[in-house]
Design a protein around this motif. Structure first.
Motif, PDB file in Angstrom:
ATOM      1  N   CYS A 138       6.338  -7.940  18.636  1.00 28.91           N
ATOM      2  CA  CYS A 138       7.116  -8.906  18.040  1.00 28.91           C
ATOM      3  C   CYS A 138       6.438 -10.403  18.523  1.00 28.91           C
ATOM      4  O   CYS A 138       6.555 -10.635  19.675  1.00 28.91           O
ATOM      5  CB  CYS A 138       8.689  -8.788  18.506  1.00 28.91           C
ATOM      6  N   CYS A 170       9.919  -7.016  10.611  1.00 29.93           N
ATOM      7  CA  CYS A 170       9.397  -6.195  11.612  1.00 29.93           C
ATOM      8  C   CYS A 170       9.202  -4.672  11.217  1.00 29.93           C
ATOM      9  O   CYS A 170       8.078  -3.961  11.546  1.00 29.93           O
ATOM     10  CB  CYS A 170       9.969  -6.451  13.129  1.00 29.93           C
ATOM     11  N   GLU A 210      15.875  -2.773  14.001  1.00 26.43           N
ATOM     12  CA  GLU A 210      14.742  -2.154  13.441  1.00 26.43           C
ATOM     13  C   GLU A 210      14.707  -0.533  13.242  1.00 26.43           C
ATOM     14  O   GLU A 210      14.107   0.078  12.392  1.00 26.43           O
ATOM     15  CB  GLU A 210      13.463  -2.408  14.267  1.00 26.43           C
ATOM     16  N   HIS A 232      17.646  -6.983  17.829  1.00 22.37           N
ATOM     17  CA  HIS A 232      16.591  -6.955  16.886  1.00 22.37           C
ATOM     18  C   HIS A 232      15.810  -5.501  16.832  1.00 22.37           C
ATOM     19  O   HIS A 232      15.805  -5.088  15.718  1.00 22.37           O
ATOM     20  CB  HIS A 232      15.584  -8.022  17.455  1.00 22.37           C
TER      21      HIS A 232
HETATM   22 ZN    ZN Z   1      10.501  -7.993  15.822  1.00 20.29          ZN
END
Ligand code: ZN
Ligand code: AMP
Length: 467
Positions: free
Chosen positions: A30, A210, A239, A235
């Motif tokens: 990231c 992402c 994902e 996050h």
């Molecule tokens: Zn990310």
């Protein structure tokens, strides 16, 4: 090949690392939100990823790394509006500055640096799939992921829906049905940049970028996903939910997270105002090498408390290593049979270094092998008893250590002036201007660079002892 063990956040265990494809590692990192200069807290995480990348290469793997650039996001939009420029005009100088910082810190380039704004179609396709499969719903002009449809939600972070951490989840202005559901597509608001989509004009949420970009470059399942520990929830949890719901496959095989850089016990963060950029430290006359060394040498799973004393200490350690390295380079000692004990002990240091790195990037172990080589060899230099072959092996080993440490060689700087001269010489040779070609060769030799003409082209290397 050294067996590699990595701590997988998913299992909370050190696991033997087996990549999907033998000898090759596919990893996603990231990257930064490019709305300002990146601070050294961020660089702690990017440095951990550099260490991981360099260590895997050192241990014999080919690495394919993707680092995204988040270039559309609430803060960017707000700041660009205040400045009266487009988000592209706004982010461009920060992207440039970021790459400059990476170069200064000698962080190796990833293979891909995709920007979010260049991958909107991939994100839209992923959201469409989630809609089709019933994982996503529309509310007003936006689209959300319904976490109740994904029973594995919370496995990575071990944070259960309904728990305290959940109640703190982003109280953003986007209404959703349930706390924890997260936005995939943000419906257009007046004055904001937007893209057309089957769900109406708007822009992507952060998490989807992402998933879309990692799978686009690395496949539906890849080896390693990294980030700072604050990225783990929500996050990375999001994902996993989006990616696995869409593909039905395992998204990532090894999750790795670095702990934070702290100042007085608190996380260094833009929002707290307790941060230094690389440029701040440069102005205070700290060297990039010392900053690199400081960020590198605390194990990535331990918090790193930033102090100027520690930075000064890093400066001293770098100086000692550089001094040793240069002395070794310049050393000319007796021609004699190499002492097997000295040769073995140097070889052993390299093994220790590799084994330490293979053990979940045990940087303290690796560094102690480096210092121990220096302590063993330094007195022999002083006594002038180090033989030629011993010195060559010691120098070669230090150069190998530096493939991971990245603080000794000035390769980048060398390339900057050597490569143009080589090109000029090649042009001269093509034009049969051998006088110029020879002059350039002699000029480079004078500066310690040896050229070798091979069928594949001209190669260069540094002059060493015996040349
Ligand atoms: Zn990310
Ligand atoms: P951001 O630009 O905020 O998305 O952050 C980029 C990367 O830096 C992410 O992987 C964050 O987890 C990481 N990061 C942010 N603050 C710190 C810190 N104080 N120490 C270590 N890593 C950090």
């Amino acid at each position: 090949m050294v067996k590699v063990k990595l701590f997988n956040t998913y299992s909370r265990r050190k696991e033997t690392f087996v990549p999907l494809k033998e000898g090759e590692v596919r990893m996603y990192t990231c990257g930064p939100t490019v709305y300002d200069f990146v601070h050294i807290g961020n660089f702690r995480t990017f440095m951990f990823e550099d260490l991981l990348r360099r260590s895997l290469k050192f241990l014999g793997y080919k690495v394919i790394q993707v680092m995204n650039l988040t270039d559309v996001e609430d803060k960017i939009i707000k700041a660009s509006r205040e400045k009266g420029v487009s988000i592209f005009q706004y982010t461009e100088p920060y992207i440039k500055a970021f790459f400059e910082d990476l170069r200064n810190l000698n962080i190796e380039s990833a293979e891909y640096y995709p920007k979010a704004t260049d991958h909107i179609p991939q994100m839209i396709a992923l959201i469409e799939k989630l809609m089709e499969k019933g994982y996503a719903y529309r509310l007003a002009d936006s689209v959300y992921f319904d976490i109740s449809k994904f029973p594995k939600y919370g496995r990575l972070s071990r944070i259960k829906p309904g728990s305290k951490a959940f109640s703190r989840l982003d109280a953003d202005e986007y209404e959703k049905q349930e706390v924890g559901d997260f936005v995939l597509w943000k419906g257009k608001k007046e004055g904001e940049p937007s893209w057309e989509s089957p769900f109406g004009p708007g822009r992507p949420g952060w998490h989807i970028e992402c998933s879309a970009m990692s799978m686009h470059y690395l496949g539906t399942t890849f080896d390693i996903h990294t980030g700072g520990i604050d990225n783990m929830f929500p996050h990375h949890e999001n994902e996993i939910a989006q990616s696995e719901a869409a593909t039905g496959q395992t998204f990532v095989r090894y999750w790795m997270h670095s702990q934070h850089l702290l100042v007085n016990g608190e996380r260094m963060a833009k929002s707290k105002g307790n941060f230094y950029t690389l440029r701040d430290l440069e102005k205070m006359n700290y060297s990039f090498k010392a900053i690199r060394f400081l960020l590198l040498t605390t194990h990535y799973r331990n918090p790193l408390n930033f102090t100027f004393e520690a930075l000064k200490q890093a400066e001293k350690n770098v100086d000692r290593l550089l001094d040793f390295f240069h002395r070794l380079k310049e050393y000319r000692g007796p021609e004699k049979e190499p002492d097997p004990q000295v040769m073995d002990s140097i070889t052993r240091k390299k093994e220790e270094f590799a084994e330490a790195l293979g053990d979940d990037l045990n940087i303290s172990g690796a560094i102690s092998a480096v210092f121990s080589l220096m302590h063993d060899i330094n007195p022999l230099i002083v006594e002038h008893s180090l033989g030629r072959e011993e010195a060559v092996l010691a120098l070669k080993t230090m150069e190998e250590f530096d493939q991971v440490l990245g603080i000794l060689e000035e390769k980048g700087e060398l390339e900057e002036w050597v490569l143009p001269l080589i090109k000029e010489r090649e042009k001269a040779r093509k034009n049969k201007d051998f006088a110029t070609a020879d002059r350039i060769r002699a000029e480079l030799l004078e500066k310690g660079i040896i050229l070798e003409d091979t069928p594949q082209g001209t190669r260069w290397r540094r002059k060493t002892w015996g040349d």
